[in-house]
Structures are given as structure tokens and as C-alpha cells.
Design a protein around this motif. Structure first.
Motif, mmCIF file in Angstrom:
data_model
loop_
_atom_site.group_PDB
_atom_site.id
_atom_site.type_symbol
_atom_site.label_atom_id
_atom_site.label_comp_id
_atom_site.label_asym_id
_atom_site.label_seq_id
_atom_site.Cartn_x
_atom_site.Cartn_y
_atom_site.Cartn_z
ATOM 1 N N ASP A 1 5.087 -33.940 -64.153
ATOM 2 C CA ASP A 1 4.864 -32.672 -64.783
ATOM 3 C C ASP A 1 4.482 -31.580 -63.938
ATOM 4 O OD1 ASP A 1 6.119 -33.088 -66.973
ATOM 5 O OD2 ASP A 1 4.210 -33.672 -68.353
ATOM 6 N N GLU A 2 3.404 -32.103 -62.897
ATOM 7 C CA GLU A 2 2.489 -31.382 -61.814
ATOM 8 C C GLU A 2 3.661 -30.883 -60.643
ATOM 9 O OE1 GLU A 2 -0.964 -33.006 -60.614
ATOM 10 O OE2 GLU A 2 -2.086 -33.161 -62.625
ATOM 11 N N LEU A 3 4.478 -31.872 -60.503
ATOM 12 C CA LEU A 3 5.358 -31.672 -59.158
ATOM 13 C C LEU A 3 6.312 -30.466 -59.906
ATOM 14 C CD1 LEU A 3 6.253 -32.886 -56.603
ATOM 15 C CD2 LEU A 3 7.814 -34.294 -57.794
ATOM 16 N N THR A 4 7.018 -30.642 -61.016
ATOM 17 C CA THR A 4 7.698 -29.617 -61.509
ATOM 18 C C THR A 4 7.087 -28.527 -61.539
ATOM 19 O OG1 THR A 4 8.878 -31.422 -63.005
ATOM 20 C CG2 THR A 4 9.336 -29.133 -63.301
ATOM 21 N N GLN A 5 5.909 -28.287 -61.953
ATOM 22 C CA GLN A 5 5.363 -26.961 -61.846
ATOM 23 C C GLN A 5 5.212 -26.386 -60.432
ATOM 24 O OE1 GLN A 5 4.851 -24.876 -64.718
ATOM 25 N NE2 GLN A 5 6.280 -26.494 -65.444
ATOM 26 N N ALA A 6 4.869 -27.248 -59.747
ATOM 27 C CA ALA A 6 4.653 -26.892 -58.266
ATOM 28 C C ALA A 6 5.988 -26.358 -57.578
ATOM 29 C CB ALA A 6 4.126 -27.943 -57.488
ATOM 30 N N PHE A 7 6.906 -27.054 -58.067
ATOM 31 C CA PHE A 7 8.265 -26.621 -57.597
ATOM 32 C C PHE A 7 8.619 -25.293 -58.048
ATOM 33 C CE2 PHE A 7 8.934 -30.606 -55.217
ATOM 34 C CZ PHE A 7 9.831 -30.250 -54.438
ATOM 35 N N LEU A 8 8.712 -25.058 -59.272
ATOM 36 C CA LEU A 8 8.914 -23.872 -59.983
ATOM 37 C C LEU A 8 8.200 -22.667 -59.422
ATOM 38 C CD1 LEU A 8 10.534 -22.183 -61.934
ATOM 39 C CD2 LEU A 8 9.190 -22.962 -63.926
ATOM 40 N N HIS A 9 6.871 -22.714 -59.293
ATOM 41 C CA HIS A 9 5.963 -21.806 -58.929
ATOM 42 C C HIS A 9 6.328 -21.421 -57.380
ATOM 43 C CE1 HIS A 9 2.333 -19.505 -57.801
ATOM 44 N NE2 HIS A 9 2.306 -20.290 -56.647
ATOM 45 N N THR A 10 6.590 -22.480 -56.582
ATOM 46 C CA THR A 10 7.086 -22.128 -55.292
ATOM 47 C C THR A 10 8.368 -21.242 -55.394
ATOM 48 O OG1 THR A 10 5.910 -24.095 -54.395
ATOM 49 C CG2 THR A 10 7.618 -23.164 -53.001
ATOM 50 N N ALA A 11 9.471 -21.825 -56.033
ATOM 51 C CA ALA A 11 10.598 -20.914 -56.289
ATOM 52 C C ALA A 11 10.463 -19.543 -56.746
ATOM 53 C CB ALA A 11 11.528 -21.610 -57.119
ATOM 54 N N ARG A 12 9.492 -19.456 -57.579
ATOM 55 C CA ARG A 12 9.353 -17.983 -57.986
ATOM 56 C C ARG A 12 8.671 -17.148 -57.007
ATOM 57 N NH1 ARG A 12 9.526 -16.318 -63.045
ATOM 58 N NH2 ARG A 12 7.767 -15.023 -62.838
ATOM 59 N N LEU A 13 8.387 -17.780 -55.705
ATOM 60 C CA LEU A 13 7.734 -16.839 -54.709
ATOM 61 C C LEU A 13 9.024 -16.122 -53.975
ATOM 62 C CD1 LEU A 13 5.382 -19.313 -52.712
ATOM 63 C CD2 LEU A 13 4.729 -17.401 -54.217
ATOM 64 N N TYR A 14 10.167 -16.834 -54.257
ATOM 65 C CA TYR A 14 11.391 -16.118 -53.833
ATOM 66 C C TYR A 14 12.169 -15.437 -55.042
ATOM 67 C CZ TYR A 14 10.515 -18.973 -50.038
ATOM 68 O OH TYR A 14 9.926 -19.456 -48.535
ATOM 69 N N VAL A 15 11.409 -14.476 -55.559
ATOM 70 C CA VAL A 15 11.927 -13.899 -57.023
ATOM 71 C C VAL A 15 13.206 -13.330 -56.952
ATOM 72 C CG1 VAL A 15 10.718 -11.708 -56.401
ATOM 73 C CG2 VAL A 15 11.028 -12.437 -58.899
ATOM 74 N N GLU A 16 13.352 -12.853 -55.755
ATOM 75 C CA GLU A 16 14.976 -12.373 -55.654
ATOM 76 C C GLU A 16 15.854 -13.304 -55.752
ATOM 77 O OE1 GLU A 16 13.639 -13.786 -51.607
ATOM 78 O OE2 GLU A 16 12.714 -12.639 -53.013
ATOM 79 N N GLN A 17 15.617 -14.502 -55.493
ATOM 80 C CA GLN A 17 16.752 -15.636 -55.669
ATOM 81 C C GLN A 17 17.142 -16.008 -56.887
ATOM 82 O OE1 GLN A 17 18.184 -17.569 -53.102
ATOM 83 N NE2 GLN A 17 17.253 -16.405 -51.579
ATOM 84 N N THR A 18 16.343 -15.392 -57.953
ATOM 85 C CA THR A 18 16.624 -15.258 -59.508
ATOM 86 C C THR A 18 16.327 -16.567 -60.373
ATOM 87 O OG1 THR A 18 18.852 -16.154 -59.542
ATOM 88 C CG2 THR A 18 18.638 -14.027 -59.077
ATOM 89 N N TYR A 19 15.525 -17.565 -59.733
ATOM 90 C CA TYR A 19 15.400 -18.644 -60.304
ATOM 91 C C TYR A 19 13.941 -18.765 -60.846
ATOM 92 C CZ TYR A 19 19.333 -20.399 -57.625
ATOM 93 O OH TYR A 19 20.383 -20.681 -56.966
#
Length: 473
Positions: A288-306
């Protein structure tokens, strides 16, 4: 190059920014060089060199050897004579004040005394000069203020976007000197994309052309490169805007490693990451912690839409599979919307370049401010938005001019990245905005708040981190 007959006048004018400098010929060329036929493209260039006293031939007085490689010694002698002619009206007066064992050393010493060169050519006189070395010497031999950078815009844009002069990079020796000569109209390259071949040797005929372009304004080249293709970002995909060195960590244990994995995934145009941890080492809480860390990191690239992630894992095998998606688009339309968003951003980028709002000589700060202005003028805040609204997307910001904070930020970050500006996002529980590095300095930029009051609020452009966070205290 078509043969152009240079006017036979008593003085050769070196023109630059409205000021004329007379370089008086010292002799008359009467076809002394038997290997320079009257119909050769370089005939007038060689004639000019001879009449100014910049060359006496090669090996024999009746030979110029147009196809022979020019040596470092010959480059330095020719350049020193040109500068001495400019300084003293005599091509030998300046070098005559210096001594040396080798024939060319007084010429090198004269250039050194003027700061044109340093010690970079010590002991190298008899070897062939590279094209980059030739550019280095010529770019500094005469005062820069004599030359108008007539090609600056297209050279800067074409080189920055890697459409032109692609074989000159930050690692190329004397890259700045090479680009300066293109901007001045001294160079146009060896092919349709302006390639320079910086490491190659250079024939004497081409040297003659370069030197005479320094002297004759009328011979300088006005590049007819396709300016639109030089700056256009049409066809750019979102994956093209993410840099990765190719490193992927199968079992990331730090935020830096997670960030590297996300960059790797995004740069490949993928939205799935498969990790492989040792068997029986994972727990549900750790995943769960790993998943949240990956999602937070992907949202740093907000233009990528994920903004969504689905995780499947096995504690027994240690395999973790994460698939990213967007709550705004179904999986079937996700890639269509992503590319459409990139296309909209590219069209805005190209429009601002075409109309001159963005120019090649602007700083990153100025470009970022121009895009801040454009987005505030062409988008409005969607006060009726809910969590499922397309106003959370960069797509709607571009297509319909309607957005909330993550839509504004996605659109803005996309525009900055099309300029090669490094940026990411900062977020609180209720808000998201841009953090960008402009000309080496980090700034916080909030287009959403800049557009909330009707008039553009530039106080939300280029904030410090403290200023940005103080709004929520």
C-alpha cells in the motif's frame, strides 16, 4: 555557391551595424594561382584573400591548393594578418612585433596578445586544423560588434529543437563559436540541416569563403531554413517530454529509485510497471505504501494525465504489477485524449513562436511568463466543476478554455516542457501548482490563482517557495 564578382575598389569595406571599416588591398590579383580556375565557385574568395595579403599560396607561389587541408599554422597566420590589417592597415605590422622559432609563432603570439586564442594550439602548428578550430579562431579574430546576427533567431530555434546543426552539441569543442558564425552569416553547413562536421579537417577553398564572408557583408549568408520547422513541436508525444537515462529498479527501495522507475515508464509511453521483490518479503502494508508512493510520483507529471493506479501483487512471489490510468477518460480513449492534449499544446507553442510572442533570444523566465499570460487570457476557472469533471484535465484547458487547478497546471507544465523547461508540481490536499527551474533558479508558479480575479495576477508568477506556501497558512 554561385560565383559573385566582388567590386574592384580601392578599399574593401567591412560593414557591421552601421559602421564601415576600410581594409585597403595591398596588391592586385592577376590569376597568380594556376590551380584556381576563373569559373571555380571560390575564385573571387581566393582573389580577395590574395589582394588583402592574407595568403601567398601553398608550397609554391603559383599554387593555392584549394582542396588541400589547411594546417593550424596557416589558420593562425591568415587570422593574424586579417586582424593586423584591421588594426594597422598592414597585415604584417602586428605580428612583426613578436618573435618565434617556427615561422607561424609570431602570428600566434600576436593573436594571443589580443586574447583571440590562448595556449590551445601550442605545438600543433603543422597538423591539419579541424573545422571547429577554424571556427574558434575566426569567431574571435575581429571585434564581435562588427557583425549583425542576421540569422540568430533561426539558428537558436533550429539548434535548440534539434532540427538544424545537430552535430554541434554542448560537448562539441568551441560550440558557441560555431553557432556564432552561423548567426553572423559566415556558415550555412554542408547539407540541408546545416550540419557542420566539427571534427573534420577543412579544405582551403572553404576557408577562403569563410574569411571573405568576415570581410564582405554582401557575401554573408541569410539562411533560408524553414523557420517554422525550426521551432515547431508538432507531432510531439507526451512520452517525448520525459527524460530517463534508461535506469529501472526492479525492487525500488527509495523515493529516488521510484522516481527513476516512473520516468522510465513514462519515457517509453507505457503505463504499467512490474516490480520483482524477493519472495515472502512483502506485506499488504508495504505494498500500500509503495502504491501510494508511485501514484504520488506519477502525479508530479500532471500533464501525463495519470491520477489512478491499480495494483496487483503476490506476497509469495514478490511480484508487484501497477497499472496507471485516468479517472477522466476510459481506458479505450485514454491514449486519444493524451495525444490530443499534446497536439493542442504544440499548436499553442507554434502559434506563439510564429507571432513573435516567444522568440529564440528570450530567457526561460520570459518564456514562462508569456505562457502564464496566454493561459490566463485563454482559460477561465470552472466554478461548477466536480471531481469527475474534464476541467481537471489539460485537454479541456486547451480545447474549451475551462479548467480547475490540476487542469491549469497540466496545461502550463506541458507548455513549459515543450520549451525544454524543467518543471514539476507541488500539491496540498486541496490545490496543485507548478514548480519550475527558470535560468537556473527555482520558482513556484500558480496559473490558477493568477487567473481567479479576472485581471491577470502576476504576483502568483515566479514566487518563492515560502510565498507559495504562505497562502495556505
Amino acid at each position: 555557391m554561385k560565383r559573385r564578382v566582388l567590386p574592384l575598389i580601392l578599399a574593401v569595406l567591412l560593414l557591421g551595424q552601421g559602421t564601415a571599416y576600410a581594409l585597403a588591398p595591398v596588391r592586385t590579383y592577376e590569376d597568380q594561382f594556376a590551380d584556381v580556375p576563373a569559373g571555380a565557385w571560390y575564385y573571387d574568395n581566393v582573389r580577395c584573400l590574395y589582394e588583402l595579403g592574407l595568403t601567398n599560396g601553398h608550397g609554391r607561389e603559383d599554387r593555392f591548393a584549394p582542396s588541400s587541408e589547411i594546417t593550424v599554422a596557416e589558420v593562425l597566420a591568415m587570422a593574424a594578418r586579417l586582424r593586423s590589417l584591421y588594426d594597422w592597415g598592414d597585415g604584417e605590422a602586428g605580428p612583426a612585433a613578436f618573435d618565434g622559432e617556427a615561422w607561424y609563432e609570431p602570428y600566434a603570439a600576436y593573436l594571443q596578445s589580443l586574447g583571440v586564442i590562448g595556449q590551445e594550439f601550442e605545438g600543433a602548428g603543422e597538423r591539419p586544423a579541424s573545422r571547429a578550430e577554424m571556427a574558434h579562431v575566426l569567431a574571435g579574430v575581429l571585434p564581435a560588434e562588427l557583425f549583425e546576427p542576421v540569422n540568430q533567431a533561426v539558428v537558436t530555434a533550429g539548434h535548440l529543437n534539434r532540427n538544424y546543426i545537430t552535430d554541434v552539441t554542448a560537448d562539441t569543442p568551441y560550440a558557441a563559436d560555431i553557432l556564432r558564425l552561423y548567426a553572423w552569416g559566415i556558415l550555412d553547413g554542408v547539407d540541408g540541416t546545416g550540419s557542420f562536421l566539427p571534427g573534420d579537417s577543412i579544405p582551403r577553398s572553404q576557408v577562403a569563403a569563410m574569411v571573405t564572408r568576415l570581410v564582405y557583408d554582401e557575401l554573408r549568408i541569410r539562411l533560408n531554413w524553414d523557420y517554422a520547422s525550426a521551432y515547431s513541436r508538432a507531432g510531439t508525444a507526451l512520452q517525448d517530454l520525459v527524460c530517463s537515462d534508461g535506469t529501472f529498479f526492479p525492487a525500488p527501495g527509495t523515493l529516488e529509485e521510484i522516481h527513476a522507475d516512473v520516468r522510465y515508464m513514462l519515457s517509453r509511453g507505457e503505463r504499467r510497471v512490474v516490480l520483482d521483490y524477493p519472495q515472502e518479503t512483502l506485506t499488504k502494508e508495504a505494498v500500500d505504501e509503495l502504491t501510494q508512493a508511485f501514484l504520488h510520483t506519477a502525479r508530479l507529471y500532471v500533464e501525463q494525465t495519470y491520477n489512478n493506479i491499480v495494483c496487483a501483487y503476490s506476497t509469495r512471489s514478490g511480484v508487484v504489477s501497477m497499472t496507471f490510468s485516468s479517472s477522466l477518460y476510459g481506458d479505450e480513449l485514454l491514449e486519444d485524449y493524451r495525444q490530443a492534449t499534446a497536439d493542442y499544446a504544440a499548436s499553442v507553442h507554434d502559434q506563439l513562436w510564429a507571432e513573435g510572442t516567444i522568440t529564440a533570444d528570450m530567457t526561460e523566465y520570459d518564456k514562462a511568463r508569456a505562457y502564464f499570460t496566454w493561459l490566463c487570457e485563454n482559460c477561465r476557472y470552472d466554478f461548477a466543476s466536480d471531481d469527475s469533471s474534464m476541467s481537471h484535465s489539460g485537454y479541456r484547458a486547451f480545447a474549451e478554455g475551462l479548467a480547475v487547478c490540476d487542469g491549469y497546471t497540466a496545461a502550463y507544465n506541458l507548455l513549459l516542457k515543450l520549451e525544454g523547461i524543467d518543471c514539476a508540481t507541488v500539491s496540498t490536499e486541496d490545490h496543485i501548482w507548478t514548480v519550475a527551474t527558470l535560468d537556473g533558479q527555482e520558482y513556484h508558479i500558480d496559473v490558477t490563482w493568477g487567473d481567479r480575479t479576472g485581471a491577470i495576477a502576476y504576483r502568483y508568477f515566479a514566487m518563492t517557495e515560502a510565498d507559495a506556501l504562505a497562502r495556505f497558512q
